[in-house]
Design a protein around this motif. Structure first.
Motif, mmCIF file in Angstrom:
data_model
loop_
_atom_site.group_PDB
_atom_site.id
_atom_site.type_symbol
_atom_site.label_atom_id
_atom_site.label_comp_id
_atom_site.label_asym_id
_atom_site.label_seq_id
_atom_site.Cartn_x
_atom_site.Cartn_y
_atom_site.Cartn_z
ATOM 1 N N LEU A 1 0.690 9.234 -5.203
ATOM 2 C CA LEU A 1 0.779 10.577 -4.629
ATOM 3 C C LEU A 1 2.177 11.172 -4.750
ATOM 4 O O LEU A 1 2.440 12.000 -5.611
ATOM 5 N N TYR A 2 3.009 10.721 -3.890
ATOM 6 C CA TYR A 2 4.294 11.393 -3.738
ATOM 7 C C TYR A 2 5.112 11.392 -5.032
ATOM 8 O O TYR A 2 5.529 12.446 -5.510
ATOM 9 N N HIS A 3 5.310 10.257 -5.591
ATOM 10 C CA HIS A 3 6.120 10.193 -6.807
ATOM 11 C C HIS A 3 5.465 10.958 -7.947
ATOM 12 O O HIS A 3 6.133 11.625 -8.738
ATOM 13 N N ASP A 4 4.163 10.836 -8.032
ATOM 14 C CA ASP A 4 3.455 11.487 -9.131
ATOM 15 C C ASP A 4 3.623 13.004 -9.039
ATOM 16 O O ASP A 4 3.870 13.679 -10.042
ATOM 17 N N ILE A 5 3.489 13.507 -7.806
ATOM 18 C CA ILE A 5 3.620 14.949 -7.599
ATOM 19 C C ILE A 5 5.058 15.400 -7.876
ATOM 20 O O ILE A 5 5.308 16.458 -8.453
ATOM 21 N N LEU A 6 5.987 14.542 -7.457
ATOM 22 C CA LEU A 6 7.396 14.902 -7.528
ATOM 23 C C LEU A 6 7.957 15.033 -8.947
ATOM 24 O O LEU A 6 8.959 15.730 -9.157
ATOM 25 N N LYS A 7 7.326 14.349 -9.870
ATOM 26 C CA LYS A 7 7.904 14.323 -11.220
ATOM 27 C C LYS A 7 8.189 15.731 -11.739
ATOM 28 O O LYS A 7 9.259 15.999 -12.281
ATOM 29 N N ASP A 8 7.232 16.623 -11.533
ATOM 30 C CA ASP A 8 7.412 17.994 -12.034
ATOM 31 C C ASP A 8 8.657 18.637 -11.429
ATOM 32 O O ASP A 8 9.483 19.211 -12.138
ATOM 33 N N ARG A 9 8.786 18.511 -10.124
ATOM 34 C CA ARG A 9 9.960 19.101 -9.450
ATOM 35 C C ARG A 9 11.257 18.490 -9.954
ATOM 36 O O ARG A 9 12.207 19.189 -10.280
ATOM 37 N N LEU A 10 11.260 17.179 -9.958
ATOM 38 C CA LEU A 10 12.511 16.485 -10.246
ATOM 39 C C LEU A 10 12.960 16.684 -11.685
ATOM 40 O O LEU A 10 14.146 16.799 -11.967
ATOM 41 N N GLN B 1 0.818 -1.204 0.000
ATOM 42 C CA GLN B 1 0.000 0.000 0.000
ATOM 43 C C GLN B 1 0.854 1.258 0.000
ATOM 44 O O GLN B 1 0.506 2.261 -0.607
ATOM 45 N N PHE B 2 1.954 1.182 0.708
ATOM 46 C CA PHE B 2 2.863 2.326 0.747
ATOM 47 C C PHE B 2 3.367 2.633 -0.662
ATOM 48 O O PHE B 2 3.342 3.782 -1.108
ATOM 49 N N CYS B 3 3.792 1.592 -1.359
ATOM 50 C CA CYS B 3 4.321 1.797 -2.711
ATOM 51 C C CYS B 3 3.255 2.307 -3.661
ATOM 52 O O CYS B 3 3.504 3.192 -4.477
ATOM 53 N N SER B 4 2.080 1.726 -3.568
ATOM 54 C CA SER B 4 1.087 2.072 -4.576
ATOM 55 C C SER B 4 0.364 3.370 -4.245
ATOM 56 O O SER B 4 0.160 4.204 -5.117
ATOM 57 N N VAL B 5 -0.023 3.564 -2.998
ATOM 58 C CA VAL B 5 -0.811 4.747 -2.652
ATOM 59 C C VAL B 5 0.081 5.921 -2.284
ATOM 60 O O VAL B 5 0.065 6.965 -2.939
ATOM 61 N N THR B 6 0.857 5.737 -1.225
ATOM 62 C CA THR B 6 1.653 6.862 -0.720
ATOM 63 C C THR B 6 2.645 7.348 -1.772
ATOM 64 O O THR B 6 2.781 8.543 -2.003
ATOM 65 N N LEU B 7 3.314 6.382 -2.387
ATOM 66 C CA LEU B 7 4.356 6.795 -3.325
ATOM 67 C C LEU B 7 3.850 6.964 -4.754
ATOM 68 O O LEU B 7 3.802 8.070 -5.276
ATOM 69 N N SER B 8 3.447 5.859 -5.349
ATOM 70 C CA SER B 8 3.160 5.911 -6.779
ATOM 71 C C SER B 8 2.046 6.894 -7.119
ATOM 72 O O SER B 8 2.197 7.736 -8.004
#
Length: 925
Positions: A731-740, A722-729
């Motif tokens: 949310l977090y990773h998806d949002i981060l793409k623009d920044r990174l 759940q951490f990988c799919s919800v928290t990261l994939s």
RNA sequence: GGUCCCAUAGCUCAGCUGGUUAGAGCAUCGUGUUGAUAACGCGAGGGUCGUUGGUUCAAGUCCAACUGGGACCA
């Protein structure tokens, strides 16, 4: 051109392959670990840590490993790997259970097919080689599974030193005067003159006489009739009648007295009709019924031997066939034997090794020397017994019956059941059973019902029969005098043990008696006797049940008792119990502090694994899917219950695996230009989003820590999934793409996120390493050096400890609310997408109207600058209004920046005249 | 036949000492994206908690029986 702008982005880079190709690539990693002595390095790292000793239950060495082995060994590995990460000293000595019938049987069969016959010593050599071969194979397969252990110090129950320890365990039984000799029925092959095990029995159709025999009951006064009364038994083995000592009835069945004119017969009421017709008693009338219980201890007389045959009670009596009254010969049947023990009957067996009646003073002369070997023709013993029965008027009827009957696998002849002398351990003597029950209380059983289970087993266990008429095992150092009496002496056992420790157990089968006993002080009682060494071997449960002595007490770095035994729940009756008894008798307490059990692998529909599926080797699964997939599957289930396996499950596990692998990959690849020493930021200075992600990571780590501690690995799986799919994939990773991707290399926001990813990766990979050692170590190598292998593998890293500092309760609550609101926004976006107005969310403009008094609106206002990122849209406007927060979603206007794809009102949007947004313009300077 | 264990969406699991419309991930369906691409996002549907009784104001949660499955024993 747009393509040029793509080149200006900081797109992820890594050599870490997306495709795992586990089946092919894992073996190299296992080799690498071995080459760099990873196990030893881990031990060294934790050499000052508190010990956590898991004592390995030895697998039997007679074939390829299957999933059941993987289940067991993987669970052990996960426990140890976790404990090692937590700083425990975790020495792990794997073992092998080598002796036993399945191997002896297999080897004998091969020899027989090759037409060879060998001496016992030669047969044992072959068994040894057979076992050794499978040890090599299994060891290779375990290593392939990623099991780290002290393979150089592995224990084998066939090692001379181990065998000596087995005998010392036996000696400790003798010390306590618990070992005695008594008879017990076994399958016996007359032509081979040997006892047979269940596995050596083949069932075939066989034609036997089927007879009804009347046993007179002298005391007729207890019944209403005054005619002679007999109780009627039915049997298909007339030759056992001379050994009859009782007639068994069921306590709760009703029995009828059938008046057949001159005589009255007792049979089960339900069977009166068949009895009357079978025996042709046309005038039979039921004159009375009694309950089985009331017949207990009523005396009947043996039909042709002057002997009482009391009526006894037994639960196994049925009305499926016969008369409901069962001929009981304790020396010729297991049920009969147990009933005999219960009623204190002699375990009487007048038939000798050659299958003929011995003259024991009770057997009628006409039977002495007659063979009881069954055949489809005339069996002398049966014939003479029938004649005697007939003459005494006891034979009511005889006919032929064809039924399934056990045959010897070697001679193909019918086997007989016959009591032979065996060695037993008295378990009630000296309060041993109570001691064992007390010891059970001192152990922590997981799950807790395990305690009841072993308690039941220990309470119900009859005296332990420890002798086997086999070759591939540890010989019982007993000596027999001319009269066939067996002698065991503790000194002699210990003396022999010392010799075996030096020369192996084969000396027992090759050396002469004198040389065996040479230098050993014999007890006085043996003097003057001509002694012959016995040929029996010890029950293999003594072998494995002695492992805690042979292994835990023999090695300085191990502890006795150990911390954990971890086996299938069937071992409550097996290894857990045998280990308990040996420990209690020899050392007075349990050899383990904790017992953890797992269930069995079943099909996805919950049914037992069919033979072909069960026969599928572990290697098949490891080659096709990978050890990590097998391990992830094991971790995904609540192993305390049945563990389901099937194609659908495997597919799900594969998907979950790819999710984790891609998560690793995304993180590694976005750290390609990040050096923590140079670019890392203090956690307090990170952007709120990144601190939130770390807070979530901290929660994950502590939840997984607890789950590992409780051996609930499926929770680790669920949590990480759940951490990988919800928290990261999502949310977090998806949002981060623009920044990174779009920000300048050293932009604080970008470095903030990279810092967080760095921490998250290190935590996640460590948390998952016990379950997915191959993939986690692989990812770790790429994380450290972007190479496949490094000298400092992940397993040498400690469990993440800085995570608690990342917790931020306030931030967590704020984000919970923000994310709930994000869901509402997403619903709206989806609506717009369905209309075809937008594609990606970045094409949208969001206007939120709400009351300044609304706490949620206040929160949104607080995070106004972050909302575009959070929702992954181009613009967010907040407008003061009233009532509930209104979400207005429209297509963003103006122009789309060709580099970051975000829309800006004052940007020209056209291929001809490309123009960058201010952010991008700055980024590529 | 005996003892013990298990039974919640297609799958794997949550649901603590009984208390509002039973949760999650995956899978499924629909859809977007093509700068994690044999990848990723968004949305939706889906369970009378094995069955039947009982206790209780109230049961997935306690009790009993039954059914199905498993382990061990016979």
């Amino acid at each position: 051109m747009a393509e040029n702008y793509k080149d200006t982005l900081k797109l992820p880079q890594t050599a870490f392959p997306m495709r795992a190709n586990l089946g092919k690539r894992e073996p190299a990693r296992a080799d690498h670990w071995e080459n760099i002595s990873l196990y030893e390095k881990i031990q060294e790292k934790n050499s000052d840590g508190p010990p956590f000793v898991l004592h390995d239950g030895p697998p039997f060495t007679n074939g390829d490993l299957h999933l059941g082995h993987a289940l067991n060994k993987t669970l052990k590995e996960i426990v140890l790997s976790y404990k090692a990460a937590k700083g425990y000293r975790t020495p792990y000595v794997p073992g092998w259970d080598c002796h036993g019938l399945p191997i002896e049987h297999k080897v004998s069969k091969e020899l027989q097919e090759a037409g060879k016959s060998l001496t016992t010593a030669e047969l044992r050599e072959k068994c040894d080689a057979f076992s050794e071969h499978w040890i090599d194979v299994q060891k290779r397969q375990f290593k392939r599974l990623g099991v780290l252990g002290d393979w150089d110090r592995e224990y084998k129950t066939k090692n001379p030193a181990y065998e000596a320890e087995i005998l010392r365990t036996l000696a400790s039984f003798v010390d306590e005067d618990l070992v005695y000799r008594s008879k017990k029925p076994v399958y016996w092959s007359i032509p081979c003159e040997t006892a047979l095990a269940e596995a050596e029995i083949e069932y075939k159709d066989h034609s036997s006489p089927s007879i009804w025999v009347a046993f007179d009951i002298p005391d007729t006064k207890r019944f209403t009739t005054n005619k002679p009364v007999s109780i009627v038994i039915w049997t298909t083995t007339p030759w056992t009648i001379p050994a009859n000592l009782a007639v068994a009835v069921h306590p709760r069945l009703e029995y009828a007295l059938v008046d057949a004119g001159e005589r009255v017969f007792i049979v089960a009421k339900e069977l009166v009709e068949t009895f009357v017709s079978d025996c042709g008693l046309e005038n039979g009338v039921v004159v009375e019924t009694v309950i089985g219980e009331s017949l207990e201890k009523v005396e009947s007389r043996h039909p042709f031997i002057d002997r009482a045959s009391p009526i006894v009670l037994a639960d196994y009596v049925t009305t499926e066939s016969g008369t409901g009254c069962v001929h009981t010969a304790p020396g010729h049947g297991l049920d009969d034997y147990l009933t005999g023990l219960k009623y204190g009957l002699d375990i009487y067996c007048p038939v000798n090794d050659k299958g003929v009646y011995d003259d024991d003073g009770q057997i009628p002369e006409f039977l002495i020397g007659e063979s009881v070997l069954e055949s489809d023709r005339w069996v002398p013993a049966n014939g003479k017994v029938l004649k005697a029965l007939s003459e005494s008027g006891a034979l009511l009827k005889k006919q032929k019956i064809t039924h399934s009957y056990p045959h010897c696998w070697r001679s193909k002849t019918p086997v007989v059941f016959r009591a032979v002398d065996q060695w037993f351990v008295a378990l009630d003597k000296n309060g041993k059973r109570n001691k064992a029950l007390e010891a059970i209380e001192s152990v922590n059983w997981i799950p807790d019902w395990g305690k009841n289970r072993i308690r039941g087993a220990v309470e119900a266990r009859p005296d332990w029969c420890i002798s086997r008429q086999r070759s591939w095992g540890v010989p019982i150092p007993a000596f027999y005098d001319d009269e066939g009496r067996g002698h065991l002496d503790t000194n002699v056992i210990r003396g022999i043990a010392d010799k075996i420790e030096r020369g192996g157990t084969n000396i027992w089968f090759t050396n002469e008696c004198e040389s065996l006993l040479e230098g050993i002080e014999l007890p006085d009682a043996w003097s003057g006797k001509t002694l012959t060494p016995g040929t029996d071997t010890l029950d293999v449960w003594i072998d494995s049940g002695s492992s805690h002595f042979a292994v835990l007490k023999e090695k300085d770095d191990l502890t006795w008792p150990c911390d954990l035994y971890l086996e299938g729940s069937d071992q409550h009756r097996g290894w857990f119990q045998s280990s308990l008894w040996t420990a209690v008798i020899r050392s007075g307490s349990a050899p383990y502090k904790n017992i953890l059990t797992h269930g069995f692998i079943v099909n996805q529909d919950g049914t037992k694994l069919s033979k072909s599926e069960g026969a599928m080797t572990l290697e098949h699964y490891m080659d096709k899917f990978g050890a990590d997939i097998v391990r992830l599957w094991i971790a995904s289930t609540d192993f305390r219950n049945d563990v389901p396996m099937g194609d659908e499950i495997l597919k799900t596990i594969g998907d979950a695996y790819r999710l984790i692998r891609n998560t690793y990959r995304f993180q590694i690849s976005n750290l390609f230009d990040f050096d923590f020493e140079k670019n890392g930021m203090p956690v307090q200075e990170l952007h709120a989003l990144d601190r939130w992600a770390l807070d979530k990571t901290a929660t994950l780590a502590s939840a997984c820590d607890l789950a590992y501690e409780r051996y609930e690995f499926h929770r680790v799986y669920q949590l990480c999934n759940q951490f990988c799919s919800v928290t990261l994939s999502a949310l977090y990773h998806d949002i981060l793409k623009d920044r990174l991707y779009t920000l300048a290399e050293n932009h604080p926001l970008r470095r903030s996120s990279q810092t967080a990813i760095y921490h998250i990766f290190r935590t996640l990979v460590r948390v998952l390493a016990p379950v997915l050692p191959f993939t986690s170590d692989e990812a770790w190598s790429y994380f450290i050096s972007n190479e496949d292998f490094i000298d400092e593998p992940l397993a040498l890293q400690e469990w993440p400890s800085d995570t608690t500092m990342w917790s931020d309760e306030t931030l967590s609550q704020e984000f919970t609310e923000l994310l709930a609101f994000r869901d509402l926004v997403n619903e709206k976006l989806e609506g717009l997408r369905k209309e075809g107005a937008i594609g990606r969310s970045l094409d949208a403009f969001i206007e939120l109207t709400g009351s300044d008094d609304d706490p949620t609106f206040q929160l949104l206002s607080k995070y106004h600058d972050f909302l575009e990122e959070l929702f992954i849209v181009s613009q967010v406007a907040l407008t003061s209004g009233s009532g509930e927060i209104a979400i207005q979603v429209t297509q963003a206007e103006g122009g789309r920046c060709p580099r970051c794809w975000r829309w800006f009102p004052d940007l020209q949007n056209g291929v001809e005249n490309e123009q960058l947004c201010p952010r991008c313009a700055e980024a590529i300077l």
